[in-house]
Design a protein around this motif. Structure first.
Motif, PDB file in Angstrom:
ATOM      1  N   UNK A  55       0.820  -1.211   0.000  1.00 36.18           N
ATOM      2  CA  UNK A  55       0.000   0.000   0.000  1.00 36.18           C
ATOM      3  C   UNK A  55       0.858   1.266   0.000  1.00 36.18           C
ATOM      4  N   UNK A  56       2.152   1.126   0.145  1.00 37.40           N
ATOM      5  CA  UNK A  56       3.035   2.292   0.212  1.00 37.40           C
ATOM      6  C   UNK A  56       3.836   2.446  -1.076  1.00 37.40           C
ATOM      7  N   UNK A  57       4.198   3.685  -1.357  1.00 40.01           N
ATOM      8  CA  UNK A  57       4.954   3.976  -2.584  1.00 40.01           C
ATOM      9  C   UNK A  57       6.453   3.985  -2.305  1.00 40.01           C
ATOM     10  N   UNK A  58       6.965   2.884  -1.800  1.00 35.56           N
ATOM     11  CA  UNK A  58       8.402   2.802  -1.488  1.00 35.56           C
ATOM     12  C   UNK A  58       9.127   2.225  -2.698  1.00 35.56           C
ATOM     13  N   UNK A  59      10.196   2.906  -3.084  1.00 33.79           N
ATOM     14  CA  UNK A  59      10.974   2.439  -4.238  1.00 33.79           C
ATOM     15  C   UNK A  59      12.032   1.431  -3.817  1.00 33.79           C
ATOM     16  N   UNK A  60      12.281   0.483  -4.709  1.00 31.52           N
ATOM     17  CA  UNK A  60      13.329  -0.515  -4.504  1.00 31.52           C
ATOM     18  C   UNK A  60      14.182  -0.578  -5.769  1.00 31.52           C
ATOM     19  N   UNK A  74      17.538   0.881 -11.801  1.00 31.38           N
ATOM     20  CA  UNK A  74      16.137   1.239 -12.040  1.00 31.38           C
ATOM     21  C   UNK A  74      15.376   1.108 -10.722  1.00 31.38           C
ATOM     22  N   UNK A  75      14.352   1.943 -10.532  1.00 31.94           N
ATOM     23  CA  UNK A  75      13.545   1.864  -9.322  1.00 31.94           C
ATOM     24  C   UNK A  75      12.151   1.344  -9.640  1.00 31.94           C
ATOM     25  N   UNK A  76      11.617   0.475  -8.780  1.00 32.78           N
ATOM     26  CA  UNK A  76      10.228   0.041  -8.927  1.00 32.78           C
ATOM     27  C   UNK A  76       9.504   0.232  -7.600  1.00 32.78           C
ATOM     28  N   UNK A  77       8.210   0.444  -7.712  1.00 33.33           N
ATOM     29  CA  UNK A  77       7.387   0.532  -6.504  1.00 33.33           C
ATOM     30  C   UNK A  77       6.007  -0.026  -6.790  1.00 33.33           C
ATOM     31  N   UNK A  78       5.299  -0.347  -5.711  1.00 31.98           N
ATOM     32  CA  UNK A  78       3.916  -0.779  -5.842  1.00 31.98           C
ATOM     33  C   UNK A  78       3.060   0.408  -6.289  1.00 31.98           C
ATOM     34  N   UNK A  90       0.934  -4.467  -8.704  1.00 29.97           N
ATOM     35  CA  UNK A  90       1.118  -3.590  -9.851  1.00 29.97           C
ATOM     36  C   UNK A  90       2.368  -2.772  -9.604  1.00 29.97           C
ATOM     37  N   UNK A  91       3.114  -2.482 -10.666  1.00 30.78           N
ATOM     38  CA  UNK A  91       4.416  -1.844 -10.473  1.00 30.78           C
ATOM     39  C   UNK A  91       4.544  -0.588 -11.320  1.00 30.78           C
ATOM     40  N   UNK A  92       5.174   0.390 -10.745  1.00 28.83           N
ATOM     41  CA  UNK A  92       5.632   1.534 -11.520  1.00 28.83           C
ATOM     42  C   UNK A  92       7.135   1.379 -11.685  1.00 28.83           C
ATOM     43  N   UNK A  93       7.600   1.493 -12.900  1.00 31.18           N
ATOM     44  CA  UNK A  93       9.027   1.351 -13.196  1.00 31.18           C
ATOM     45  C   UNK A  93       9.575   2.734 -13.515  1.00 31.18           C
ATOM     46  N   UNK A  94      10.528   3.210 -12.708  1.00 30.29           N
ATOM     47  CA  UNK A  94      11.144   4.517 -12.928  1.00 30.29           C
ATOM     48  C   UNK A  94      12.593   4.344 -13.364  1.00 30.29           C
ATOM     49  N   UNK A  95      12.851   4.673 -14.615  1.00 31.27           N
ATOM     50  CA  UNK A  95      14.214   4.497 -15.136  1.00 31.27           C
ATOM     51  C   UNK A  95      15.180   5.491 -14.521  1.00 31.27           C
ATOM     52  N   UNK A  96      14.683   6.656 -14.155  1.00 26.64           N
ATOM     53  CA  UNK A  96      15.589   7.695 -13.666  1.00 26.64           C
ATOM     54  C   UNK A  96      15.492   7.899 -12.162  1.00 26.64           C
ATOM     55  N   UNK A  97      15.016   6.888 -11.469  1.00 24.32           N
ATOM     56  CA  UNK A  97      14.924   7.011 -10.017  1.00 24.32           C
ATOM     57  C   UNK A  97      16.314   7.154  -9.388  1.00 24.32           C
ATOM     58  N   UNK A  98      17.244   6.354  -9.840  1.00 22.35           N
ATOM     59  CA  UNK A  98      18.597   6.395  -9.277  1.00 22.35           C
ATOM     60  C   UNK A  98      19.622   6.916 -10.282  1.00 22.35           C
ATOM     61  N   UNK A  99      19.258   6.984 -11.541  1.00 29.52           N
ATOM     62  CA  UNK A  99      20.197   7.435 -12.569  1.00 29.52           C
ATOM     63  C   UNK A  99      19.555   8.575 -13.340  1.00 29.52           C
ATOM     64  N   UNK A 100      20.080   9.758 -13.142  1.00 28.77           N
ATOM     65  CA  UNK A 100      19.495  10.945 -13.765  1.00 28.77           C
ATOM     66  C   UNK A 100      19.489  10.776 -15.283  1.00 28.77           C
ATOM     67  N   UNK A 101      18.343  11.039 -15.867  1.00 31.25           N
ATOM     68  CA  UNK A 101      18.180  11.037 -17.325  1.00 31.25           C
ATOM     69  C   UNK A 101      18.215   9.653 -17.969  1.00 31.25           C
TER      70      UNK A 101
END
Lengths: 420, 417
Positions: A55-60, A74-78, A90-101
């Protein structure tokens, strides 16, 4: 050159290498002619923590392989609202969570939709395809097999995020010749039943429009135009409603949008059973004009006889807009256009007349349902993480077919009743 | 207005106490009974072998940073009261509390059995024997702040028991102990270690020699403990407390190694330390693979010179011409250069990444030059001015994105009773 500087260049080079070498594009990622594999490598503790804290938006942190290329850092979160799940997140995939751009196939982020609210596992993708077919912008989608640490973890949909990249791609050039992507983008954050009643002048009341760009700007810059718009739609006299609202919305586009949602049997959208839900809202650069953007359509295809005017009178904006004869006609015309569109025959599958013209057979929607079903059936059946049975999946598919075969006739009849 | 009042109080307070001490030394050493004596300052009492002294320590800071970082200026940085003395000749005690810390006010709470000089036993809550500067009271260091390595890599205080002593004609001093956790300095994410072993040996090779090298000392220290699994890696913070290096996931052993040296020939002090902390990361990679150790390391070299000539070999300084009764006190110049850096002890064959499970951790470093001047009013008061230039490595992880150099200035008023 200093060592840290050299390392920075090396890092940037290595990060850029996958995309540059293989020239992956979002078009490839969303190519819906096949079901792709998405492989995530993550620490097992993090995967367990993500499911435990779903239920939390914690990135891993993780690495992810798509289109045969592995992206690190890459960062993913619920993610999700009602679709959050501890067994099939369900996952959100953030390519720039840890690597700018950093981007993945040109995308800064995308969604892995867990498809847990739709036993057919097809509605979301079908609806987005339907909207695009009818000329309204909608996220691109394709199905994918998700593997977590090499274990099959279910059938998912890869969904394009609505972000600056999407806005730029969708709306093209701005008034200055640049890309139109620096306006104010909001995700509607469902917290209570709301149908565009005026909430007063306190801008905090409008924070249900959750800003996704310019978040750090002053509240007045972010929400004042929304408050002004809602006040206008509630308080403008009938005689000037259309012209007053033209400052904020293209009412024709809005009529089309809600007509398409009604046609496709959406009971949890702008005219949802519990008020507004499931849309983004984009205010264009340097203006007060905005546009609704379709999002999260796994509650569509409610029934072939889903009322075409459902909840219209409950929603302030819809009611007042459709009280305008021009917009009411636009709404009804859109319903008829949609009926025509989903019934469109294909020469390859239709029965042809003597001249080779198709005269009967499955329409576009039925063909699309069958095509997608055939694509995903095997993987849907082997998805042991879905919260319903394989029989449920098959029955849901049959209901989709029934919708596709009967919806147009029902809509045409209903339109005739309103506008003989 | 608060600043002016605090400034006046903290300048006048040591002067007043000193004047009181100078003018009425005999009057304030009162023999109530043959075995009872009351002294001031500090307020203390002796009843037979029992001794108790009340201590008060204050720090007030006035800070400025360029660029403006929106930091929270702490007017009173430390307000400590304590009681120390002896229960009887062989058993010392100390209790000290920080009044500004409502959650965990107690600093030192200890008993020390000192019957045998070569093997004293200390129990309670006190500083883990690691790092010369960390184990020196912040009221006795030459600068406003300890070095980054002393304040962030050394454990600090914890509950424990320790054997310590001096031997070989005071040439060798040692401390060895076992502690409940990894110390206050690394407790920000909870207790990462359940049992910490620590040891420190300091050699003063020319202790018996009266020559120039008499005060030279070198030391080595270590700690080791088993890390819990989690986000317990050591974080890095700037002077303005910006977190320029975030904790990483760890599991396994945490091993500290420290090397120190100090030399105080008369009015001059030269001191330096190197500290290295290895955190194992067993099974912490993506796909549960082992990762190279997370590595935090750094060093500092500092020096000071008492312009007024007082000897500083004891650590603290007592002006020979205290202000305001006999002169202007003592003046000392000080300088320190230091570095604290983070990364991994190996690349794992990967380019550096910033995520907390990266095999090759994207490094970051903070390097600080501090110049200072200390005006010791008398034995109770001191005014310190420090100017700092801080240089960061990674422009993406600094207090202001893209900017790597920061300037700071601090004025500190100190009162110790």
């Amino acid at each position: 050159m200093r060592s840290w500087c050299a390392r920075a260049f090396l890092t940037a080079g290595l990060l850029a290498l996958p995309a540059a070498a293989l020239a992956q594009t979002a078009d490839e990622l969303f190519d819906d002619s096949l079901v792709r594999d998405v492989r995530i490598t993550i620490n097992s503790n993090d995967w367990a923590a993500l499911k435990e804290n779903f239920r939390e938006n914690i990135y891993y942190p993780c690495s992810i392989q798509v289109l045969g290329v592995t992206y690190h850092n890459v960062g993913i979160r619920s993610r999700g609202l009602g679709s959050r799940s501890d067994t099939k997140p369900g996952l959100r995939v953030d390519a720039d969570r840890y690597a700018v751009d950093q981007t993945i196939a040109g995308l800064k982020s995308f969604v892995l939709d867990n498809l847990v609210q739709d036993p057919s596992m097809l509605k979301e993708r079908l609806t987005m395809a339907f909207f695009r077919r009818m000329g309204l912008p909608a996220p691109r989608e394709a199905h994918a097999r998700l593997y977590i640490n090499n274990q099959f973890s279910g059938l998912y949909a890869v969904v394009e995020s609505i972000d600056k990249g999407f806005v730029g791609r969708t709306f093209g050039e701005d008034n200055h010749g640049g890309t139109e992507n620096d306006g104010y983008l909001f995700e509607y954050d469902y917290t209570k039943e709301y149908k565009f009643e005026y909430l007063g002048s306190n801008l905090d009341e409008y924070k249900i429009f959750d800003p996704k760009t310019h978040e750090s700007q002053a509240a007045a810059q972010i929400w004042q135009p929304i408050e002004d718009m809602v006040q206008t739609m509630n308080q403008a006299p009938d005689s000037t409603f259309a012209s007053d609202m033209a400052k904020y919305l293209d009412l024709g586009l809005f009529s089309k949008h809600i007509a398409l949602e009604a046609f496709i049997g959406e009971d949890d959208g702008i005219l949802g059973y519990a008020g507004l839900n499931n849309f983004y809202f984009y205010r264009f650069e340097d203006t007060t004009r905005s546009q609704f953007l379709v999002w999260d359509k796994d509650n569509t295809f409610a029934a072939a006889d889903f009322p075409i005017m459902r909840n219209v009178n409950d929603n302030v904006l819809a009611r007042r807009t459709l009280n305008l004869p021009e917009q009411r006609n636009r709404y009804l015309d859109t319903l008829l256009e949609a009926a025509l569109s989903i019934d469109e025959l294909d020469a390859e599958t239709a029965v042809l007349d003597e001249d080779g013209n198709p005269i009967s057979g499955p329409g576009w929607l039925e063909r699309e349902i069958t095509r997608e079903y055939n694509q995903v059936r095997t993987f849907a059946q082997s998805d042991t993480f879905k919260p319903y049975s394989t029989q449920d999946f098959e029955e849901a598919y049959q209901r989709l077919l029934e919708f596709a075969r009967n919806r147009s006739a029902y809509v045409r009849d209903e339109v005739k009743k309103i506008r003989p | 207005m608060r600043r002016v009042v605090a400034l006046l109080i903290l300048v006048l307070l040591p002067c007043a106490v000193h004047a009181q001490q100078s003018s009425s030394q005999t009057a304030d050493q009162t023999e109530v009974r043959p075995d009872v004596r009351v002294d001031f300052p500090p307020p203390s009492i002796r009843i037979g072998e029992f001794r108790a002294a009340l201590r008060l320590k204050l720090h007030a800071d006035f800070r400025d940073f360029d660029p403006e970082l929106g930091e929270n200026e702490a007017l009173f940085r430390r307000v400590r009261v304590g009681l120390q003395g002896r229960l009887y000749d062989d058993l010392e005690y100390e209790v000290e509390a920080e009044l500004r810390d409502s959650q965990h006010p107690f600093r030192d709470v200890l008993l020390n059995y000192r019957r045998f000089r070569a093997a004293e036993v200390q129990v309670g809550r006190f500083k883990v024997p690691f790092s010369l500067e960390q184990t020196t009271s912040v009221f006795n260091i030459n600068f406003v702040e300890r070095s980054l390595i002393a304040s962030q890599l050394a454990p600090g205080r914890d509950r424990g028991v320790m054997v310590h002593g001096r031997t070989a004609k005071d040439v060798l001093a040692y401390e060895a102990g076992i502690f409940g956790h990894d110390g206050d300095n690394t407790r920000y994410n909870g207790n990462s270690i359940d049992t910490l072993w620590a040891g420190r040996v300091v050699v003063t090779p020319w202790e018996t020699n009266r020559g120039l090298l008499h005060s030279a000392q070198i030391g080595v220290a270590f700690t080791t403990g088993s890390l819990s699994e989690g986000l317990y890696g050591i974080r890095g913070r700037t002077i303005s407390e910006y977190e320029f290096f975030e904790p990483v996931y760890v599991k396994g052993e945490r091993r500290r190694l420290g090397v120190e040296a100090r030399w105080t020939p008369g009015p001059i002090l030269v001191q330096g330390e190197y500290i290295r902390v290895n955190d194992e990361r067993n099974g912490q990679g993506l796909g549960d693979v082992d990762l190279p150790d997370a590595l935090a390391q750094g060093w500092y070299v500092s020096g000071s010179w008492v312009l007024t000539g007082e000897n500083k070999s004891g650590g603290s300084l007592s002006p020979s011409r205290p202000f305001p009764t006999k002169g202007l006190g003592a003046v000392e110049l000080a300088a320190r250069i230091e570095e604290l850096r983070f990364g991994s002890d190996g690349t794992g064959g990967e380019p550096p990444f910033s995520n907390p499970r990266a095999a090759n951790i994207l490094p970051n470093r903070d390097r600080i030059l501090t110049l200072g001047i200390n005006w010791y009013l008398n034995e109770f008061g001191r005014i310190t001015v420090n100017g700092t230039r801080e240089t960061m490595q990674d422009p993406a992880r600094t207090p202001l994105l893209g900017r790597t150099r920061f300037w700071g200035a601090v004025l500190r008023l100190q009162f110790v009773l």
